[in-house]
Design a protein around this motif. Structure first.
Motif, PDB file in Angstrom:
ATOM      1  N   ALA A 123       4.425   4.310  -9.331  1.00  0.00           N
ATOM      2  CA  ALA A 123       3.727   3.503  -8.431  1.00  0.00           C
ATOM      3  C   ALA A 123       3.586   2.194  -8.846  1.00  0.00           C
ATOM      4  N   ASP A 124       3.032   2.256 -10.108  1.00  0.00           N
ATOM      5  CA  ASP A 124       2.612   1.214 -10.661  1.00  0.00           C
ATOM      6  C   ASP A 124       3.708   0.038 -10.911  1.00  0.00           C
TER       7      ASP A 124
ATOM      8  N   TYR B 269       4.536  -0.981  -7.502  1.00  0.00           N
ATOM      9  CA  TYR B 269       3.935  -2.101  -6.744  1.00  0.00           C
ATOM     10  C   TYR B 269       4.119  -3.357  -7.521  1.00  0.00           C
TER      11      TYR B 269
ATOM     12  N   ALA C 166       3.554   1.782  -1.544  1.00  0.00           N
ATOM     13  CA  ALA C 166       4.321   1.848  -2.715  1.00  0.00           C
ATOM     14  C   ALA C 166       3.138   2.651  -3.767  1.00  0.00           C
ATOM     15  N   THR C 167       1.820   2.890  -3.420  1.00  0.00           N
ATOM     16  CA  THR C 167       1.075   3.690  -3.866  1.00  0.00           C
ATOM     17  C   THR C 167       0.978   4.957  -3.369  1.00  0.00           C
ATOM     18  N   ILE C 168       0.970   5.156  -2.237  1.00  0.00           N
ATOM     19  CA  ILE C 168       0.895   6.184  -1.508  1.00  0.00           C
ATOM     20  C   ILE C 168       2.087   7.280  -1.516  1.00  0.00           C
TER      21      ILE C 168
ATOM     22  N   PRO D 269       1.058  -1.069  -0.001  1.00  0.00           N
ATOM     23  CA  PRO D 269      -0.158   0.142   0.040  1.00  0.00           C
ATOM     24  C   PRO D 269       0.750   1.312  -0.042  1.00  0.00           C
TER      25      PRO D 269
ATOM     26  N   ASN E 207       2.475   8.362 -10.714  1.00  0.00           N
ATOM     27  CA  ASN E 207       1.246   7.251 -11.021  1.00  0.00           C
ATOM     28  C   ASN E 207       2.031   6.249 -11.731  1.00  0.00           C
TER      29      ASN E 207
END
Length: 506
Positions: free
Chosen positions: A491-492, A495, A431-433, A429, A488
């Motif tokens: 982040a992907d 992830y 890694a997205t934030i 989580p 973004n």
């Protein structure tokens, strides 16, 4: 992977173009470059209005002006601020440099502290330590950043500068602080009552010894790490890193870390000579950091064994710690001249540089560090609360999964269960934030930058709006929107790197 990147980049470019078009229209409607002239009582007011209208092409349709701006952007021309006459590219370079300094320091520290405390809090669920962390997390999360910033200016700068006039810590304060530190460590480590008492005694005694050393040696007037403290801190980091990465039973990893420490202590004095000859170059500093990590990795690799990667990672991590300590020691060596140059008040409350300071590279680095202390602390305290909560909740969820119970049932050591099965999956989580949070800060910690007067991105945006200068505002929005799209995508990718179940080319 390539198809994914191409698709995301194409979608990102379209999104960027639409966002910039809409923002240009909105910013143009929000600002009025003629406002001061309209309110003017000058006799030639109409002539001045006509001149400025022609200067800024205000009689041209806003859509056409947007495409003129886009066309100039492709040629590398961001325009200029019409009031100051400064090139927008120069303003942007100055602002983003100041903001990146602040964001880098705040993000690294808040992640290290917040995630570590959050993981420990999850592992000590419903303990006294857990309740204390929950309380302080919610407290810090609810505090307004401007209030935290003002308090830090009062007590972290003005109060500390006053303390440096006569830097004496009363012994009751030393004992009280040490007892509090010992209590926190005892709550965090947990275990049986006997173990808690042992941890409490060791932590409190170590803190008393440290503060007594600072008090009795006049450390505040001549702060330094030195070879002895370097060896002690390095050895402690070697045991800590080896214990987390590989477990203290893995002698190769532990010996690799201790070997790196011994090498770092041996190179301490030669590096002082090299640092004295070092000219102003952040790139050279970054290169030295990469070489340091590579040497540590190589030392761990030389120890070999079937689990040589653990030794190599341990060596690299300890090398990074040792390199950082040696670098900090060199920066602290110029504290005396810097202290005198600032009249005995070395912690500033405004700006990101001391005007006309002079001095060598190390004085400039120390000046940057002191200007970063308060705004970084403000952002860290606020972000710490969020990252602690994210890390705690994520770790609790992971530790209740079936594969964790299976790993324990197989007889794996608890350290291995936590580090390899729990910690890595708890990072998903985050890694997205984190990338989005970083871009949000680069966009400008507007309140923090205003309170501390740092000429960063947030200040550039607010100042340009106040001056009705559309080119700097659009340059700011271009950078922030571009970085948001990149964040973004990153982040992907992160992830997918953390979670092998995700396939980007699916």
């Amino acid at each position: 992977m390539l198809n994914f990147l191409l698709r995301r980049l194409a979608a990102g470019l379209v999104t960027l173009f639409v966002a910039l078009f809409l923002m240009y229209i909105l910013v143009n409607a929000a600002i009025d470059p003629l406002a001061d002239l309209i309110e003017s009582t000058a006799a030639n007011k109409e002539q001045l209005i006509a001149q400025r209208t022609e200067q800024l092409d205000l009689d041209v349709n806003v859509v056409i002006r947007f495409f003129w701006w886009i066309g100039a952007l492709f040629t590398g021309d961001m325009g200029e601020a019409w009031q100051s006459g400064q090139a927008v590219s120069d303003q942007l370079t100055r602002a983003i440099g100041s903001t990146i300094e602040l964001v880098s320091a705040a993000t690294v520290l808040s992640l290290l502290v917040g995630v570590t405390v959050g993981i420990v809090s999850a592992l000590r669920q419903y303990s006294a330590f857990d309740y204390v962390i929950i309380f302080f997390s919610f407290l810090l999360f609810s505090l307004p950043s401007f209030w935290v910033a003002v308090l830090l200016k009062q007590w972290g700068a003005i109060g500390f500068n006053d303390f440096l006039r006569d830097p004496v810590i009363a012994w009751p304060v030393i004992i009280g602080a040490s007892l509090l530190v010992g209590l926190l460590w005892a709550l965090a480590i947990g275990g049986t009552a006997r173990r808690r008492v042992q941890v409490f005694a060791i932590a409190a005694a170590a803190n008393v010894a440290l503060l007594a050393y600072v008090q009795l040696t006049g450390w505040w007037e001549r702060p330094q790490i030195g070879p002895v403290l370097l060896a002690l801190l390095g050895a402690g980091s070697a045991f800590a890193v080896a214990g987390v990465f590989a477990g203290l039973h893995n002698r190769r990893a532990l010996y690799a870390g201790l070997t790196v420490v011994a090498l770092g202590v041996a190179l301490y004095f030669p590096m002082q000579v090299a640092f004295d000859q070092m000219t102003e170059s952040h790139w050279l500093t970054a290169l030295l950091a990469l070489v340091t990590v590579a040497v540590g990795y190589g030392i761990g690799r030389l120890y070999g064994g079937p689990d040589w990667r653990l030794s190599a990672r341990t060596g690299a991590a300890v090398a990074l710690v040792m390199g950082t300590l040696i670098f900090v020691d060199q920066v602290m060596s110029v504290w005396g001249p810097y202290f005198d140059a600032l009249g005995g008040r070395p912690i500033p409350t405004f700006g990101d540089r001391t005007p006309n300071l002079g001095g060598n590279y190390w004085v400039q680095v120390l000046d940057s560090f002191t200007h970063l202390i308060l705004p970084t602390a403000t952002l860290v305290l606020i972000a710490f609360a969020s990252y602690t909560r994210y890390a705690r909740s994520s770790m609790l969820e992971v530790m209740n999964q079936d594969y964790v119970r299976t790993a324990r049932a197989k007889g794996l050591p608890e350290r291995l269960v936590i580090v390899r099965h729990g910690f890595r999956n708890a990072l998903i989580p985050l890694a997205t934030i984190v990338p989005i949070d970083v871009i949000t800060l680069i966009g400008g910690a507007v309140i923090t930058e205003n309170v501390f007067g740092r000429p960063g991105m947030g200040q550039l945006f607010v100042r340009s709006l106040d001056h009705a200068e559309i080119e700097p505002v659009m340059a700011y929005l271009l950078v922030v929107a571009s970085l948001a799209i990149i964040a973004n995508i990153v982040a992907d990718l992160v992830y997918a790197a953390i979670d092998p179940r995700i396939r980007l080319d699916a």
